[in-house]
Design a protein around this motif. Structure first.
Motif, mmCIF file in Angstrom:
data_model
loop_
_atom_site.group_PDB
_atom_site.id
_atom_site.type_symbol
_atom_site.label_atom_id
_atom_site.label_comp_id
_atom_site.label_asym_id
_atom_site.label_seq_id
_atom_site.Cartn_x
_atom_site.Cartn_y
_atom_site.Cartn_z
ATOM 1 N N ASP A 59 20.295 -3.954 3.629
ATOM 2 C CA ASP A 59 19.559 -4.154 4.877
ATOM 3 C C ASP A 59 18.315 -3.275 4.839
ATOM 4 N N TYR A 61 14.464 -2.519 7.156
ATOM 5 C CA TYR A 61 13.404 -2.832 8.099
ATOM 6 C C TYR A 61 12.153 -3.252 7.327
ATOM 7 N N CYS A 97 19.623 -8.494 4.424
ATOM 8 C CA CYS A 97 19.327 -8.660 5.844
ATOM 9 C C CYS A 97 17.946 -8.067 6.077
ATOM 10 N N ARG A 99 15.136 -7.021 8.514
ATOM 11 C CA ARG A 99 14.933 -6.671 9.921
ATOM 12 C C ARG A 99 13.430 -6.530 10.175
ATOM 13 N N SER A 163 17.920 -12.484 9.404
ATOM 14 C CA SER A 163 16.700 -11.788 9.810
ATOM 15 C C SER A 163 16.885 -11.235 11.216
ATOM 16 N N GLN A 164 16.129 -10.202 11.519
ATOM 17 C CA GLN A 164 16.191 -9.609 12.858
ATOM 18 C C GLN A 164 14.823 -9.654 13.509
ATOM 19 N N ASN A 167 14.090 -4.918 18.269
ATOM 20 C CA ASN A 167 15.024 -3.867 17.878
ATOM 21 C C ASN A 167 15.422 -3.031 19.089
ATOM 22 N N CYS A 203 19.629 -6.828 17.860
ATOM 23 C CA CYS A 203 20.609 -5.769 18.055
ATOM 24 C C CYS A 203 20.419 -5.126 19.427
ATOM 25 N N THR A 238 25.101 -4.132 13.342
ATOM 26 C CA THR A 238 23.902 -3.978 12.511
ATOM 27 C C THR A 238 23.583 -2.531 12.163
#
Length: 789
Positions: A59, A61, A97, A99, A163-164, A167, A203, A238
């Motif tokens: 994961d 960012y 993942c 983010r 994907s995120q 936040n 999240c 997450t």
């Protein structure tokens, strides 16, 4: 089942139980590794150790401010090369993942937002605000299109399965009133409309709009997560915090491997959790000026992989064994039916039955103070306090969250190069700015971020103050909204002061004697990173707010400003810039605001390298022009020790010889105490008990271990000495131990024959190995501690 349209690659969907990849439900363990907090040279090793630790996914960012530091100017090379990082994850067979955010917080300067957003007319960050949404959509689309062009989404055959967007927005949503909810809906619609072919998550957003999945962040999501906001969404975690970020002025508690493992297992049974991401699995280093306000340069050093990438035991190994035990149950967990019933007042059994008769059980003891004896299917199980036992066959305990049987290790640092000779140092005093030499003028005290545009931590506020009377003492008071102030009058330091993470505003009050006529007032305001969170970040202000000399308010006086240091503008920290100025011989009389430079040869070997700055005060350090981050040795803990003494210098920053070290020291530190240290695992320890239940064969095969002590030295070291060995009833653990009443006198000699000179060795906990039973009828432990060299 929610299906995310695929386009020629693997289909990623989800239902109320889990993510579904190519038609198969998946129970996934993930770990956060940030490409920007390590180096491309480190990435393959970090990812391989994560995979070896039982992870399925990595994961990360996406850090907007380093990719687009100016509008439309994009950078994706070096530590910014996110595509290379993701392809490395893919090459090692793991999922990703991604983010995107693009607000990420992450203890990163400005929460990852580029500062130029601050200057967009009418902008309000993270709200139903057209200017912000325009730029947020631009960057999100830029990243998504980049991933698509490299065919990195699972729908294209790539590794990105998730994907995120945004936040932890729910933390600040109320602050935006009626501008918050429509922004959430817009962000979800915008993200889904980009058609990545994989699901999106939000999240800490309990009302995440369909089809976006709401996920939990925190320490104890098995207890606190409200659950998916739709029966068709899976329970996802997450951010399972493996430690907590370290800040100046605050001591964080280390989270034990037992605590972390317990809450993973609890999330699985209590919330039907099927995706758990460790934040962080490797924290790394806040190089340069990227740490947010009052954050240390070292980030999540207590993660399973420490700042340098070294395995931190027993955390790494205990979680590896947890992952192996859970994976033995995964098909039963994902496709079977569940029942739960009481085993006692604070004990519970969760039993899963598969369609072919498979059975798996989790026995939970929520009592934090007492061990429990539980009867389950005609067997007795002893459950330690606050623990969960995993029985992949409903009979045999493969793993208990509170029983650590993996090895322990100890990290040490040893000076390889001591820079203790005055002959190898040169110095250069930073010029104290004065009013007459400034070109930027104002009759008010300017706000610092608006003035520096984050090109420097430093802003000089200067004035020429006229004293009409003869010299006399007077009180000068300066109020600041952060973070540090160094006050000079006529070139002499009169005092320093700083705020804290919780209270960044402060005052400095000093008696000064002004001479008759003009007096140079030079106030150096210093920021320790930008804020990283909160509503209305664009409104936050820093720098000086009021200056008084005696009873005179100088806030509306004529002020001159200098952004940054002269040495910064001259690039003294680079090889090219350092040779363009004349440096002076080192002197033993320290003064504030001084540059130092020296050279050193890289230590031999492949061990990580750290710069020991324990003799310094506060400032920044560079190696071959690469900033290794801010240091602040003089800010000490309540116990009187620095929050951070060693600063990571990646091997990829170094040349074999003549590496340039430049240090800017704000206070009066002594560079003769600086050393280049090797960081290594010097001691390893293992402790197992014959009272542990036998492991089932499938689990043994999965983790390659039966009840035995296994010792592993780093790849470039061998076991050189057995520091302690006892088969019997040793007292204590790997941190503190002595021989007990029951002890095999052959313990040390047997272990030495098996281990000395080897990189690793494995000793079964059996009286047959140690030449007999030293005390029949007594349950035996085996505890070994060894030195690696």
């Amino acid at each position: 089942m929610a299906v995310v349209a695929a386009s020629g690659g693997g289909e990623v969907a989800y239902d109320g139980r889990s993510l579904i990849i190519n038609g198969q439900r998946k129970l996934l363990f993930s770990g956060s590794i940030h490409y920007t907090r390590s180096t491309p040279h480190m990435w393959p090793y970090l990812i391989s150790q994560a995979k070896l630790g039982g992870l399925d996914a990595i994961d990360t960012y996406v850090f907007w401010n380093i990719h687009e530091p100016q509008p439309g100017q994009y950078y994706f090379s070096g530590r910014r090369d996110i595509v290379r990082f993701i392809k490395e994850v893919q090459s090692q067979g793991l999922y990703v993942c991604l983010r995107i955010g693009p607000f990420i917080e992450a203890e990163w300067s400005y929460g990852g937002l580029p500062l130029w957003l601050h200057d967009i007319p009418g902008i309000v960050f993270r709200s139903d605000n057209e200017p912000f949404k325009f730029y947020m959509q631009n960057f999100t689309t830029k990243i998504v299109n980049m991933m698509k062009s490299e065919k990195l989404y699972a729908s294209q055959g790539g590794p990105i399965i998730l994907s995120q967007i945004e936040n932890e927005y729910q933390n600040v949503e109320k602050g935006f009133g009626n501008k918050g909810p429509p922004y959430v809906r817009w962000a979800a619609t915008m993200a889904v409309g980009l058609k990545t072919g994989v699901p999106w998550v939000m999240c800490k957003q309990d009302d995440a709009p369909d089809p976006v999945i709401n996920a939990c962040n925190g320490r104890t999501c098995g207890e606190t997560f409200v659950g998916p906001n739709s029966p068709n969404k899976p329970a996802m975690w997450t951010e399972h915090w493996t430690h907590f970020y370290d800040i100046y002025g605050n001591i964080t508690k280390v989270r034990s491997p037992q605590f972390i493992a317990y809450h993973v297992a609890l999330f699985i049974v209590n919330k039907n959790g099927s995706y758990i991401n460790y934040y962080m699995y490797h924290g790394g280093t806040n190089f340069g000026r990227n740490a947010s306000a009052f954050m240390l340069t070292s980030y999540y050093d207590q993660a399973p992989l420490d700042e340098y990438g070294l395995i931190r035991q027993p955390k790494w190994g205990h979680l590896k064994e947890l992952h192996a035990a859970v994976k033995l149950c995964s098909q039963t967990l994902l496709y079977g039916s569940r029942t739960n019933f009481s085993l006692g007042a604070l004990q519970q059994a969760y039993v899963y039955k598969g369609i072919k008769g498979e059975c798996a059980a989790f026995l939970v003891n929520t009592d934090a103070a007492n061990e429990a004896e539980a009867q389950f299917q005609n067997r007795t199980y002893r459950l330690p306090p606050k623990s969960i036992s995993i029985l992949p066959d409903c009979k045999t305990e493969a793993f208990n969250t509170a029983k650590v049987s993996t090895e322990y290790n100890t990290r040490t640092r040893e000076a390889a190069v001591k820079l203790n000779s005055p002959l190898i140092w040169q110095e250069l005093d930073e010029v104290i700015a004065v009013y007459d030499d400034t070109s930027l003028r104002s009759n008010i005290l300017l706000e610092q971020m608006n003035t520096t545009k984050d090109t420097s931590d430093y802003l000089w506020y200067t004035a020429s103050y006229q004293q009409f009377n003869e010299s006399q003492p007077v009180v000068m008071r300066v109020n600041s909204d952060g973070h540090v102030l160094r006050a000079f009058v006529n070139g002499q330091l009169i005092g320093s002061e700083h705020g804290t993470f919780r209270n960044q505003s402060f005052s400095l009050a000093k008696n000064v004697t002004l001479r008759k006529g003009a007096n140079n007032i030079s106030l150096l305001s210093i920021m320790i990173g930008l804020p990283d969170s909160g509503a209305y970040m664009e409104r936050k202000a820093f720098g000086l707010t009021n200056v008084r000399i005696g009873d005179k308010d100088l806030s509306n006086y004529s002020w001159g400003y200098q952004v940054g240091l002269l040495g910064e503008n001259q690039h003294l920290y680079t090889i090219e810039g350092s040779i363009k100025v004349k440096w002076h011989k080192f002197t033993s009389s320290p003064r504030p605001l001084r540059w130092y430079k020296s050279k050193f040869d890289a230590p031999k070997g492949n061990d990580p390298i750290a710069l020991n700055l324990g003799s310094m005060g506060k400032g920044e350090a560079w190696v071959n022009g690469e900033s290794i981050g801010r240091y602040w040795i003089s800010f000490v803990t309540p116990q009187g020790s620095p929050y951070q003494t060693w600063y990571h210098v990646p091997r990829s920053f170094l040349k074999p010889r003549d590496n340039l070290l430049v240090v800017f020291e704000e206070e009066m530190g002594n560079p003769l105490g600086i050393s280049i240290d090797i960081v290594s695992i010097s001691k390893v320890c293992g402790h197992v008990s014959t009272s542990n239940p036998p492991l089932i064969d499938s689990y043994v095969k999965h983790i390659g271990r039966r009840p035995r002590v296994e010792l592993h030295c780093p790849s470039n070291k061998n076991i050189s000495n057995i520091l302690f060995a006892s088969f019997g009833s040793p007292l204590g653990d790997c941190n503190n131990h002595v021989v007990g009443r029951c002890h095999s006198i052959n313990s040390t000699s047997i272990v030495e024959r098996a281990c000395l000179g080897k990189k690793m060795c494995s000793i079964p906990s059996s009286h047959k190995i140690f030449g007999g039973d030293p005390c029949p009828g007594v349950l035996k432990d085996l505890l070994i501690e060894a030195h690696c060299q």
